[in-house]
Design an enzyme around this catalytic site. Structure first.
Site, PDB file in Angstrom:
ATOM      1  N   LYS A 201      23.267 -31.841  11.733  1.00  0.00           N
ATOM      2  CA  LYS A 201      22.047 -32.643  11.616  1.00  0.00           C
ATOM      3  C   LYS A 201      20.918 -31.724  11.167  1.00  0.00           C
ATOM      4  O   LYS A 201      20.617 -30.732  11.823  1.00  0.00           O
ATOM      5  CB  LYS A 201      21.727 -33.284  12.967  1.00  0.00           C
ATOM      6  CG  LYS A 201      20.408 -34.035  12.948  1.00  0.00           C
ATOM      7  CD  LYS A 201      20.188 -34.796  14.233  1.00  0.00           C
ATOM      8  CE  LYS A 201      18.814 -35.432  14.255  1.00  0.00           C
ATOM      9  NZ  LYS A 201      18.596 -36.238  15.444  1.00  0.00           N
TER      10      LYS A 201
ATOM     11  N   LYS B 234      24.204 -35.626   8.712  1.00  0.00           N
ATOM     12  CA  LYS B 234      22.976 -36.423   8.676  1.00  0.00           C
ATOM     13  C   LYS B 234      21.815 -35.585   8.169  1.00  0.00           C
ATOM     14  O   LYS B 234      21.647 -34.473   8.647  1.00  0.00           O
ATOM     15  CB  LYS B 234      22.698 -36.900  10.102  1.00  0.00           C
ATOM     16  CG  LYS B 234      21.449 -37.708  10.260  1.00  0.00           C
ATOM     17  CD  LYS B 234      21.181 -37.913  11.719  1.00  0.00           C
ATOM     18  CE  LYS B 234      19.795 -38.526  11.847  1.00  0.00           C
ATOM     19  NZ  LYS B 234      19.338 -38.590  13.189  1.00  0.00           N
TER      20      LYS B 234
HETATM   21  C1  PBG Z   1      17.137 -38.685  17.662  1.00  0.00           C
HETATM   22  C2  PBG Z   1      17.470 -39.228  16.334  1.00  0.00           C
HETATM   23  C3  PBG Z   1      16.720 -39.239  15.143  1.00  0.00           C
HETATM   24  C4  PBG Z   1      17.444 -39.970  14.222  1.00  0.00           C
HETATM   25  C5  PBG Z   1      18.626 -40.358  14.837  1.00  0.00           C
HETATM   26  N1  PBG Z   1      18.622 -39.870  16.132  1.00  0.00           N
HETATM   27  C6  PBG Z   1      15.365 -38.715  14.880  1.00  0.00           C
HETATM   28  C7  PBG Z   1      15.134 -37.281  14.764  1.00  0.00           C
HETATM   29  O1  PBG Z   1      15.978 -36.429  14.993  1.00  0.00           O
HETATM   30  O2  PBG Z   1      13.967 -36.965  14.500  1.00  0.00           O
HETATM   31  C8  PBG Z   1      17.023 -40.294  12.815  1.00  0.00           C
HETATM   32  C9  PBG Z   1      17.640 -41.508  12.223  1.00  0.00           C
HETATM   33  C10 PBG Z   1      16.992 -42.017  10.994  1.00  0.00           C
HETATM   34  O3  PBG Z   1      16.081 -41.403  10.412  1.00  0.00           O
HETATM   35  O4  PBG Z   1      17.412 -43.100  10.570  1.00  0.00           O
HETATM   36  N2  PBG Z   1      17.029 -37.322  17.738  1.00  0.00           N
END
Ligand code: PBG
Length: 332
Positions: free
Chosen positions: A202, A255
């Site tokens: 991520k 992601k």
């Molecule tokens: C929680 C999380 C996030 C997203 C999914 N889980 C936000 C982040 O990490 O700031 C983002 C999902 C999206 O942008 O659709 N940490």
């Protein structure tokens, strides 16, 4: 080379356009998009009868634990099999106390969904950022997130989701060692059957902007670069995935999706676990915004986006457009 051989393997003997006719094109299509592989993210907030549009994500709403069941039922009707839940609690504090509350919004939504739609696969996002007053994904201590103190909070959150009936828990925090901590806690709680979908690679991405609006989770102080990955790194993603596999992840996720198709494709090649990709809020919003301006056909562009993610190697795709795409796939 004799005259007779000269044309073999090239034009005019070979004409790729022969396979680009109606009826043939479909036969030789390499990648297909099926609603079986979609995961539909849903935002759950406190209250009753709530359906609240999110301005930065046209077509996406926040639901309360009762209306989320209606939305999931409609999604099932469109052919979607799985949802991914995010919670927006009424109150936030330093430790994110509502994240693992038995009567929290996600826990309540999971219980209702499993009761009303037992065949629906319920996945829960496990993170603290929506629950902490500072918006960081863990326990904030002296200007940094305390990794090891956060693990315990994540593990108990995952257990509370599993106890509510979640089929899969999805840690999205990017703390070191969280998959092992979550697996151990689930097993100790007798939840050996609950699967872990880890957000393994991520990135610290600007494409999460609309989500942070939707979930009211933008950090007040600092940013997330101390735990989410540097967008410049691809080899490191393989290392992150390897660690999560060793710690017991059942599925791994990359992601965002489209800006990281190279990463997705190498993860798919290197590992034998099911690989997920998250077509995130910013990716979704860009296409919708351009569609609203009449600059492109957003339904077609959304399909092409998900097709490219599948072609790069995703087995499952998390997408806010799951319902529309499922209807499109069914219509052929
Ligand atoms: C929680 C999380 C996030 C997203 C999914 N889980 C936000 C982040 O990490 O700031 C983002 C999902 C999206 O942008 O659709 N940490």
């Amino acid at each position: 080379m004799t005259d007779g051989e000269k044309h073999v393997g090239s034009f005019p003997t070979v004409r790729p356009r022969r396979l680009r006719r109606d009826g043939v094109r479909e036969l030789v299509r390499e990648t297909r998009v099926s609603p079986d592989e979609f995961v539909y993210p849903l935002f759950v907030r406190a209250g009753e009868g709530v359906r609240e549009p999110i301005s930065s994500m046209p077509g996406v709403e926040r639901f309360s634990p009762d209306t989320v069941v209606e939305e999931a039922r409609a999604a099932r009707g469109d052919g979607v099999r799985a949802v991914l839940l995010f919670g927006i609690p009424r109150e936030k504090d330093e430790r994110g106390s509502r994240a693992d509350a038995g009567d929290g919004v996600v826990q309540r939504a999971v219980r209702s969904l499993k009761e009303e739609l037992p065949e629906l696969t319920v996945i829960t996002d496990v993170c603290l950022c929506e629950y902490t007053s500072h918006g960081q994904c863990g326990i904030w201590e002296d200007g940094d997130v305390d990794n090891d103190a956060t693990l315990e909070r994540l593990a108990s959150t995952a257990v509370s989701h599993a106890e509510a009936g979640a089929d899969v828990v999805a840690p999205s925090d990017m703390m070191d060692g969280r998959v092992a901590a979550v697996r151990r806690a689930l097993d100790e709680a007798g939840r050996e059957e609950t699967a872990i979908l880890s957000y393994a690679a991520k990135y610290a991405s600007s494409f999460y902007g609309p989500f942070r609006d939707a979930a009211d989770s933008a950090p007040d102080v600092g940013d997330r670069r101390g735990y989410q990955m540097d967008p410049a790194n691809a080899r490191e993603a393989l290392r992150e995935v390897r660690l999560d596999v060793e710690e017991g992840a059942d599925m791994v996720m990359v992601k965002p999706a489209m800006p990281y198709l190279d990463v997705l494709s190498s993860v798919r090649r290197e590992f034998d676990l099911p690989t997920a990709a998250y077509h995130v809020s910013g990716e979704y919003a860009m296409i919708r915004a351009a569609g609203e301006k009449g600059w492109l056909d957003d339904a077609e562009a959304m399909h092409e986006a998900v097709l490219s993610i599948k072609r790069a190697g995703a087995d499952l795709v998390v997408t806010y457009a799951a319902r529309q795409l499922a209807r499109r796939a069914r219509a052929g």
